[in-house]
Motif scaffolding. Structure first.
Motif, PDB file in Angstrom:
ATOM      1  N   PHE A 168       0.818  -1.213   0.000  1.00 18.48           N
ATOM      2  CA  PHE A 168       0.000   0.000   0.000  1.00 18.48           C
ATOM      3  C   PHE A 168       0.850   1.259   0.000  1.00 18.48           C
ATOM      4  CE2 PHE A 168      -2.436   3.284   2.266  1.00 18.48           C
ATOM      5  CZ  PHE A 168      -3.505   3.370   1.398  1.00 18.48           C
ATOM      6  N   LYS A 169       0.640   2.119  -1.001  1.00 19.77           N
ATOM      7  CA  LYS A 169       1.319   3.404  -1.112  1.00 19.77           C
ATOM      8  C   LYS A 169       0.245   4.485  -1.042  1.00 19.77           C
ATOM      9  CE  LYS A 169       4.805   1.349  -4.050  1.00 19.77           C
ATOM     10  NZ  LYS A 169       5.278   1.229  -5.433  1.00 19.77           N
ATOM     11  N   PHE A 170       0.000   5.023   0.163  1.00 18.60           N
ATOM     12  CA  PHE A 170      -1.130   5.923   0.374  1.00 18.60           C
ATOM     13  C   PHE A 170      -1.079   7.163  -0.497  1.00 18.60           C
ATOM     14  CE2 PHE A 170       2.030   7.369   3.417  1.00 18.60           C
ATOM     15  CZ  PHE A 170       1.969   8.739   3.281  1.00 18.60           C
ATOM     16  N   TRP A 171       0.104   7.595  -0.888  1.00 19.92           N
ATOM     17  CA  TRP A 171       0.227   8.816  -1.681  1.00 19.92           C
ATOM     18  C   TRP A 171      -0.149   8.616  -3.146  1.00 19.92           C
ATOM     19  CZ3 TRP A 171       4.046   5.900   0.368  1.00 19.92           C
ATOM     20  CH2 TRP A 171       4.919   5.274  -0.499  1.00 19.92           C
ATOM     21  N   GLU A 172      -0.390   7.359  -3.574  1.00 24.32           N
ATOM     22  CA  GLU A 172      -0.733   7.086  -4.962  1.00 24.32           C
ATOM     23  C   GLU A 172      -2.180   6.619  -5.150  1.00 24.32           C
ATOM     24  OE1 GLU A 172       2.074   4.252  -6.418  1.00 24.32           O
ATOM     25  OE2 GLU A 172       3.687   5.719  -6.567  1.00 24.32           O
ATOM     26  N   THR A 173      -2.939   6.521  -4.091  1.00 26.60           N
ATOM     27  CA  THR A 173      -4.303   6.002  -4.203  1.00 26.60           C
ATOM     28  C   THR A 173      -5.324   7.124  -4.295  1.00 26.60           C
ATOM     29  OG1 THR A 173      -4.626   5.931  -1.829  1.00 26.60           O
ATOM     30  CG2 THR A 173      -3.689   3.967  -2.852  1.00 26.60           C
ATOM     31  N   GLY A 174      -6.555   6.753  -4.578  1.00 19.79           N
ATOM     32  CA  GLY A 174      -7.638   7.731  -4.623  1.00 19.79           C
ATOM     33  C   GLY A 174      -8.034   8.125  -3.212  1.00 19.79           C
ATOM     34  N   ILE A 175      -8.858   7.326  -2.588  1.00 16.61           N
ATOM     35  CA  ILE A 175      -9.257   7.582  -1.203  1.00 16.61           C
ATOM     36  C   ILE A 175      -8.104   7.145  -0.319  1.00 16.61           C
ATOM     37  CG2 ILE A 175     -10.853   6.925   0.634  1.00 16.61           C
ATOM     38  CD1 ILE A 175     -12.934   6.408  -1.561  1.00 16.61           C
ATOM     39  N   PHE A 176      -7.609   8.049   0.535  1.00 15.71           N
ATOM     40  CA  PHE A 176      -6.499   7.708   1.417  1.00 15.71           C
ATOM     41  C   PHE A 176      -6.979   6.774   2.522  1.00 15.71           C
ATOM     42  CE2 PHE A 176      -4.002   9.256   5.271  1.00 15.71           C
ATOM     43  CZ  PHE A 176      -3.078   8.255   5.159  1.00 15.71           C
ATOM     44  N   HIS A 177      -7.982   7.188   3.274  1.00 12.33           N
ATOM     45  CA  HIS A 177      -8.538   6.317   4.299  1.00 12.33           C
ATOM     46  C   HIS A 177      -9.842   6.899   4.818  1.00 12.33           C
ATOM     47  CE1 HIS A 177      -6.919   9.169   7.285  1.00 12.33           C
ATOM     48  NE2 HIS A 177      -7.617   8.533   8.204  1.00 12.33           N
ATOM     49  N   TYR A 178     -10.569   6.047   5.512  1.00  9.27           N
ATOM     50  CA  TYR A 178     -11.746   6.512   6.230  1.00  9.27           C
ATOM     51  C   TYR A 178     -11.679   5.932   7.636  1.00  9.27           C
ATOM     52  CZ  TYR A 178     -13.798   1.978   4.840  1.00  9.27           C
ATOM     53  OH  TYR A 178     -14.032   0.650   4.627  1.00  9.27           O
ATOM     54  N   GLY A 179     -12.350   6.583   8.570  1.00 11.95           N
ATOM     55  CA  GLY A 179     -12.281   6.174   9.958  1.00 11.95           C
ATOM     56  C   GLY A 179     -13.635   5.777  10.504  1.00 11.95           C
ATOM     57  N   VAL A 180     -13.619   4.798  11.410  1.00 17.44           N
ATOM     58  CA  VAL A 180     -14.832   4.369  12.104  1.00 17.44           C
ATOM     59  C   VAL A 180     -14.511   4.214  13.588  1.00 17.44           C
ATOM     60  CG1 VAL A 180     -15.818   3.198  10.094  1.00 17.44           C
ATOM     61  CG2 VAL A 180     -14.421   1.910  11.688  1.00 17.44           C
ATOM     62  N   GLN A 181     -15.551   4.192  14.394  1.00 21.25           N
ATOM     63  CA  GLN A 181     -15.405   4.000  15.832  1.00 21.25           C
ATOM     64  C   GLN A 181     -16.223   2.784  16.228  1.00 21.25           C
ATOM     65  OE1 GLN A 181     -16.089   7.555  18.148  1.00 21.25           O
ATOM     66  NE2 GLN A 181     -16.759   6.346  19.904  1.00 21.25           N
ATOM     67  N   ASP A 182     -15.593   1.860  16.947  1.00 16.73           N
ATOM     68  CA  ASP A 182     -16.274   0.647  17.413  1.00 16.73           C
ATOM     69  C   ASP A 182     -15.627   0.229  18.731  1.00 16.73           C
ATOM     70  OD1 ASP A 182     -17.239  -1.972  17.883  1.00 16.73           O
ATOM     71  OD2 ASP A 182     -17.446  -2.332  15.751  1.00 16.73           O
ATOM     72  N   PRO A 183     -16.386   0.109  19.812  1.00 17.17           N
ATOM     73  CA  PRO A 183     -15.796  -0.291  21.086  1.00 17.17           C
ATOM     74  C   PRO A 183     -15.246  -1.719  21.072  1.00 17.17           C
ATOM     75  CG  PRO A 183     -18.173  -0.195  21.276  1.00 17.17           C
ATOM     76  CD  PRO A 183     -17.813   0.362  19.925  1.00 17.17           C
ATOM     77  N   ASP A 184     -15.740  -2.565  20.151  1.00 16.20           N
ATOM     78  CA  ASP A 184     -15.231  -3.933  20.019  1.00 16.20           C
ATOM     79  C   ASP A 184     -14.243  -3.988  18.856  1.00 16.20           C
ATOM     80  OD1 ASP A 184     -14.737  -6.651  20.023  1.00 16.20           O
ATOM     81  OD2 ASP A 184     -16.698  -7.189  19.194  1.00 16.20           O
ATOM     82  N   ILE A 185     -13.085  -3.345  19.042  1.00 15.22           N
ATOM     83  CA  ILE A 185     -12.110  -3.239  17.964  1.00 15.22           C
ATOM     84  C   ILE A 185     -11.594  -4.615  17.529  1.00 15.22           C
ATOM     85  CG2 ILE A 185     -10.085  -2.881  19.453  1.00 15.22           C
ATOM     86  CD1 ILE A 185      -9.205  -0.698  17.443  1.00 15.22           C
ATOM     87  N   GLU A 186     -11.368  -5.513  18.485  1.00 16.36           N
ATOM     88  CA  GLU A 186     -10.873  -6.847  18.152  1.00 16.36           C
ATOM     89  C   GLU A 186     -11.886  -7.609  17.297  1.00 16.36           C
ATOM     90  OE1 GLU A 186     -10.834  -5.563  21.267  1.00 16.36           O
ATOM     91  OE2 GLU A 186      -8.711  -5.528  21.829  1.00 16.36           O
ATOM     92  N   GLY A 187     -13.169  -7.489  17.644  1.00 11.51           N
ATOM     93  CA  GLY A 187     -14.218  -8.147  16.860  1.00 11.51           C
ATOM     94  C   GLY A 187     -14.324  -7.597  15.459  1.00 11.51           C
ATOM     95  N   LEU A 188     -14.213  -6.280  15.312  1.00 12.36           N
ATOM     96  CA  LEU A 188     -14.284  -5.666  13.988  1.00 12.36           C
ATOM     97  C   LEU A 188     -13.077  -6.059  13.144  1.00 12.36           C
ATOM     98  CD1 LEU A 188     -15.809  -3.917  12.015  1.00 12.36           C
ATOM     99  CD2 LEU A 188     -14.740  -1.900  13.052  1.00 12.36           C
ATOM    100  N   VAL A 189     -11.897  -6.140  13.756  1.00 10.32           N
ATOM    101  CA  VAL A 189     -10.697  -6.588  13.035  1.00 10.32           C
ATOM    102  C   VAL A 189     -10.944  -7.986  12.464  1.00 10.32           C
ATOM    103  CG1 VAL A 189      -8.315  -7.376  13.377  1.00 10.32           C
ATOM    104  CG2 VAL A 189      -9.017  -5.143  14.238  1.00 10.32           C
ATOM    105  N   GLN A 190     -11.478  -8.874  13.276  1.00 12.74           N
ATOM    106  CA  GLN A 190     -11.724 -10.243  12.808  1.00 12.74           C
ATOM    107  C   GLN A 190     -12.763 -10.282  11.687  1.00 12.74           C
ATOM    108  OE1 GLN A 190      -9.736 -12.790  13.526  1.00 12.74           O
ATOM    109  NE2 GLN A 190      -8.626 -11.200  14.649  1.00 12.74           N
ATOM    110  N   LYS A 191     -13.803  -9.461  11.770  1.00 11.23           N
ATOM    111  CA  LYS A 191     -14.819  -9.409  10.715  1.00 11.23           C
ATOM    112  C   LYS A 191     -14.215  -8.926   9.398  1.00 11.23           C
ATOM    113  CE  LYS A 191     -18.803  -8.527  13.690  1.00 11.23           C
ATOM    114  NZ  LYS A 191     -19.800  -7.520  14.097  1.00 11.23           N
ATOM    115  N   ILE A 192     -13.370  -7.900   9.467  1.00 11.17           N
ATOM    116  CA  ILE A 192     -12.750  -7.370   8.256  1.00 11.17           C
ATOM    117  C   ILE A 192     -11.853  -8.427   7.621  1.00 11.17           C
ATOM    118  CG2 ILE A 192     -11.100  -5.663   7.375  1.00 11.17           C
ATOM    119  CD1 ILE A 192     -12.282  -3.696   9.485  1.00 11.17           C
ATOM    120  N   ILE A 193     -11.051  -9.110   8.431  1.00 13.98           N
ATOM    121  CA  ILE A 193     -10.180 -10.174   7.916  1.00 13.98           C
ATOM    122  C   ILE A 193     -11.015 -11.305   7.310  1.00 13.98           C
ATOM    123  CG2 ILE A 193      -8.559 -11.983   8.599  1.00 13.98           C
ATOM    124  CD1 ILE A 193      -7.418  -9.921  10.646  1.00 13.98           C
ATOM    125  N   ALA A 194     -12.098 -11.692   7.979  1.00 12.82           N
ATOM    126  CA  ALA A 194     -12.955 -12.778   7.493  1.00 12.82           C
ATOM    127  C   ALA A 194     -13.598 -12.452   6.150  1.00 12.82           C
ATOM    128  CB  ALA A 194     -14.035 -13.093   8.526  1.00 12.82           C
TER     129      ALA A 194
END
Length: 88
Positions: free
Chosen positions: A14-40
């Motif tokens: 990933f080269k952030f300076w060459e992409t369109g959307i750099f990033h977006y942010g979300v808030q979730d108190p269950d960060i570990e659970g969200l990480v696993q969902k994204i990976i899955a």
């Protein structure tokens, strides 16, 4: 959301300076659970989960990549609470 004007599709390194959307942010108190969902669902974890105040405050964050290659910034608490000097 951030977007750079001269962008190309990212390769596997990933080269952030060459992409369109750099990033977006979300808030979730269950960060570990969200990480696993994204990976899955085909995303990637781009860093270990960072604990800002170990043993004092439960504030954490992590950068992930969604299945489409967009960088996702995830926080357990609001940005202002995470980076404020006050005792919350």
């Amino acid at each position: 959301m951030f977007e750079f004007s001269k962008n190309v599709d990212p390769d596997n390194n990933f080269k952030f300076w060459e992409t369109g959307i750099f990033h977006y942010g979300v808030q979730d108190p269950d960060i570990e659970g969200l990480v696993q969902k994204i990976i899955a669902h085909g995303g990637k974890q781009r860093m270990p989960i960072k604990e800002y105040y170990p043993g004092k405050k439960p504030y954490k964050m992590v950068y992930m990549e969604d299945p489409f290659g967009n960088l996702v910034e995830i926080y357990t608490h609001s940005y202002d609470l995470t980076y404020s000097a006050g005792e919350y």
